[in-house]
Design a protein around this motif. Structure first.
Motif, PDB file in Angstrom:
ATOM      1  N   LEU A   1       0.832  -1.206   0.000  1.00  0.00           N
ATOM      2  CA  LEU A   1       0.000   0.000   0.000  1.00  0.00           C
ATOM      3  C   LEU A   1       0.871   1.262   0.000  1.00  0.00           C
ATOM      4  N   GLU A   2       1.930   1.263   0.797  1.00  0.00           N
ATOM      5  CA  GLU A   2       2.851   2.402   0.844  1.00  0.00           C
ATOM      6  C   GLU A   2       3.471   2.654  -0.527  1.00  0.00           C
ATOM      7  N   ASN A   3       3.825   1.595  -1.245  1.00  0.00           N
ATOM      8  CA  ASN A   3       4.396   1.748  -2.582  1.00  0.00           C
ATOM      9  C   ASN A   3       3.412   2.383  -3.553  1.00  0.00           C
ATOM     10  N   VAL A   4       2.137   2.051  -3.414  1.00  0.00           N
ATOM     11  CA  VAL A   4       1.122   2.672  -4.274  1.00  0.00           C
ATOM     12  C   VAL A   4       0.995   4.155  -3.922  1.00  0.00           C
ATOM     13  N   PHE A   5       0.901   4.474  -2.624  1.00  0.00           N
ATOM     14  CA  PHE A   5       0.802   5.877  -2.199  1.00  0.00           C
ATOM     15  C   PHE A   5       1.993   6.693  -2.677  1.00  0.00           C
ATOM     16  N   ALA A   6       3.174   6.104  -2.665  1.00  0.00           N
ATOM     17  CA  ALA A   6       4.402   6.810  -3.047  1.00  0.00           C
ATOM     18  C   ALA A   6       4.656   6.764  -4.551  1.00  0.00           C
ATOM     19  N   HIS A   7       3.740   6.203  -5.307  1.00  0.00           N
ATOM     20  CA  HIS A   7       3.850   6.089  -6.771  1.00  0.00           C
ATOM     21  C   HIS A   7       5.050   5.248  -7.192  1.00  0.00           C
ATOM     22  N   ARG A   8       5.449   4.316  -6.349  1.00  0.00           N
ATOM     23  CA  ARG A   8       6.524   3.385  -6.712  1.00  0.00           C
ATOM     24  C   ARG A   8       5.940   2.105  -7.327  1.00  0.00           C
TER      25      ARG A   8
ATOM     26  N   ARG B   1     -10.303   9.289  -3.593  1.00  0.00           N
ATOM     27  CA  ARG B   1     -10.150  10.741  -3.711  1.00  0.00           C
ATOM     28  C   ARG B   1      -8.788  11.093  -4.294  1.00  0.00           C
ATOM     29  N   ILE B   2      -7.871  10.146  -4.295  1.00  0.00           N
ATOM     30  CA  ILE B   2      -6.549  10.338  -4.875  1.00  0.00           C
ATOM     31  C   ILE B   2      -6.547   9.867  -6.324  1.00  0.00           C
ATOM     32  N   GLY B   3      -7.180   8.765  -6.601  1.00  0.00           N
ATOM     33  CA  GLY B   3      -7.265   8.213  -7.948  1.00  0.00           C
ATOM     34  C   GLY B   3      -8.056   6.923  -7.887  1.00  0.00           C
ATOM     35  N   ASN B   4      -8.665   6.552  -8.985  1.00  0.00           N
ATOM     36  CA  ASN B   4      -9.420   5.303  -9.031  1.00  0.00           C
ATOM     37  C   ASN B   4      -9.502   4.794 -10.470  1.00  0.00           C
ATOM     38  N   PRO B   5      -9.970   3.566 -10.656  1.00  0.00           N
ATOM     39  CA  PRO B   5     -10.013   2.997 -12.013  1.00  0.00           C
ATOM     40  C   PRO B   5     -10.864   3.805 -12.992  1.00  0.00           C
ATOM     41  N   THR B   6     -11.883   4.497 -12.519  1.00  0.00           N
ATOM     42  CA  THR B   6     -12.718   5.298 -13.411  1.00  0.00           C
ATOM     43  C   THR B   6     -11.923   6.481 -13.961  1.00  0.00           C
ATOM     44  N   ILE B   7     -11.185   7.166 -13.096  1.00  0.00           N
ATOM     45  CA  ILE B   7     -10.357   8.289 -13.542  1.00  0.00           C
ATOM     46  C   ILE B   7      -9.269   7.781 -14.486  1.00  0.00           C
ATOM     47  N   ALA B   8      -8.668   6.653 -14.154  1.00  0.00           N
ATOM     48  CA  ALA B   8      -7.627   6.084 -15.022  1.00  0.00           C
ATOM     49  C   ALA B   8      -8.195   5.784 -16.409  1.00  0.00           C
ATOM     50  N   ALA B   9      -9.415   5.290 -16.481  1.00  0.00           N
ATOM     51  CA  ALA B   9     -10.035   5.000 -17.784  1.00  0.00           C
ATOM     52  C   ALA B   9     -10.270   6.289 -18.568  1.00  0.00           C
TER      53      ALA B   9
END
Length: 117
Positions: free
Chosen positions: A43-50, A58-66
């Motif tokens: 989870l920390e790696n996802v938060f840190a964009h690693r 509220r940070i990002g989700n699959p709908t925004i990515a699409a």
């Protein structure tokens, strides 16, 4: 004068993908707010964009990515309304003043965003 009344859905279906988990033809709308990971390090790696993934919507989700994949640019989705509006229910309503304030807020957001770049 005759009108061309055929359905034109190339905007929606023009970039169909076959890579979704449940074999959807179009990206599914994500209705969750949080995502599960095997451990806190993941989870920390996802938060840190690693690492790719989503941690909180509220940070990002699959709908925004699409949206970003289809539009080819960064995307910000904003919603305006009140719980009592009951949007998408049989008794849905939205006060015109709230609607207008939403339009003004989006306009002010873009002005502020543009002035910082």
């Amino acid at each position: 004068m005759t009108q061309d009344c055929r359905f034109n859905t190339s905007i929606l279906h023009g970039k169909v993908s076959r890579g979704y988990a449940q074999r959807e033809l179009l990206p599914p709308v994500s209705q969750v707010t949080s995502f599960q990971y095997e451990n806190m390090e993941a989870l920390e790696n996802v938060f840190a964009h690693r690492a790719p993934g989503f941690a909180y919507t509220r940070i990002g989700n699959p709908t925004i990515a699409a949206f970003e994949q289809i539009l080819g640019c960064k995307t910000i989705l904003m919603g305006f309304g009140l719980e009592q509006n009951a949007i998408h229910s049989p008794n849905e309503s939205m006060d015109l003043e709230v609607w207008e304030k939403g339009i003004v807020a989006v306009s002010e957001f873009y002005k502020s965003f543009a002035s910082n770049y």
